[in-house]
Scaffold this active site. Structure first.
Site, PDB file in Angstrom:
ATOM      1  N   CYS A 137     -47.469  76.184 -19.256  1.00 27.41           N
ATOM      2  CA  CYS A 137     -46.534  77.192 -18.768  1.00 27.41           C
ATOM      3  C   CYS A 137     -45.087  76.741 -18.936  1.00 27.41           C
ATOM      4  O   CYS A 137     -44.212  77.549 -19.270  1.00 27.41           O
ATOM      5  CB  CYS A 137     -46.847  77.542 -17.318  1.00 27.41           C
ATOM      6  N   GLU A 144     -47.889  82.599 -14.910  1.00 24.03           N
ATOM      7  CA  GLU A 144     -46.665  82.575 -15.721  1.00 24.03           C
ATOM      8  C   GLU A 144     -46.886  83.169 -17.102  1.00 24.03           C
ATOM      9  O   GLU A 144     -46.067  83.965 -17.580  1.00 24.03           O
ATOM     10  CB  GLU A 144     -46.148  81.134 -15.885  1.00 24.03           C
ATOM     11  N   HIS A 177     -52.799  81.977 -16.896  1.00 26.48           N
ATOM     12  CA  HIS A 177     -52.040  81.547 -15.721  1.00 26.48           C
ATOM     13  C   HIS A 177     -51.056  82.659 -15.361  1.00 26.48           C
ATOM     14  O   HIS A 177     -50.685  83.484 -16.200  1.00 26.48           O
ATOM     15  CB  HIS A 177     -51.259  80.275 -16.017  1.00 26.48           C
ATOM     16  N   CYS A 226     -47.401  74.157 -15.004  1.00 25.49           N
ATOM     17  CA  CYS A 226     -48.149  73.118 -15.713  1.00 25.49           C
ATOM     18  C   CYS A 226     -47.506  72.908 -17.097  1.00 25.49           C
ATOM     19  O   CYS A 226     -46.565  73.620 -17.463  1.00 25.49           O
ATOM     20  CB  CYS A 226     -49.605  73.549 -15.848  1.00 25.49           C
TER      21      CYS A 226
END
Length: 149
Positions: free
Chosen positions: A84, A53, A51, A81
């Site tokens: 993260c 992040e 992701h 999410c």
């Protein structure tokens, strides 16, 4: 908060969309300077952990030679999410600034707020920054994706 950092995250999200990735971009700032830039790379790397992040956090840790990102600010175009959010807490990120809310998986405000639990760290949180631009980019991406399926 500085608008230029969210605009840079938006630029990264646009680049991700051009590569066929879900358009999420992230930048990490320390002392007013960007030290890490990243976007989603799950499709490219075929890795669920890639992701924006987590990619940015990994880069920042390398730059600072530390897993502790004390004093750092994370700007990301989509509400993090659960994975993260956990990484943000564990990395000790001082401030989280995000754009669009995520009613499906957002774990800062929308579905749950993992940062409200009594963990050893709680970042300052600012949500909905450039929300329309961030949400529009995601909506356009998924609309185009459905059109070509």
């Amino acid at each position: 908060m500085d608008a230029k950092f969210m605009k840079e995250a938006l630029r990264l999200a646009e680049e991700a969309a051009e590569r066929g990735e879900i358009p999420v971009g992230a930048v990490i700032v320390k002392d007013g300077e960007i030290i890490a830039r990243a976007s989603n790379r799950r499709e490219e790397k075929q890795n669920a952990l890639s992701h924006a992040e987590t990619e940015a956090i990994s880069i920042a840790c390398t730059v600072l030679h530390s897993w502790r990102l004390d004093g750092c600010e994370l700007y990301v175009t989509l509400e993090p999410c659960p994975m993260c959010a956990g990484a943000i807490i564990n990395a000790r990120i001082k401030t989280l600034v995000f754009g669009a809310y995520d009613s499906a998986a957002g774990s800062i405000d929308s579905v749950v707020n993992l940062c409200s639990y009594p963990y050893n760290h709680r970042p300052e949180i600012y949500g909905g920054i450039y929300e329309d631009e961030c949400a529009g980019l995601l909506s356009d991406f998924f609309r185009n994706l459905r059109k070509f399926r």
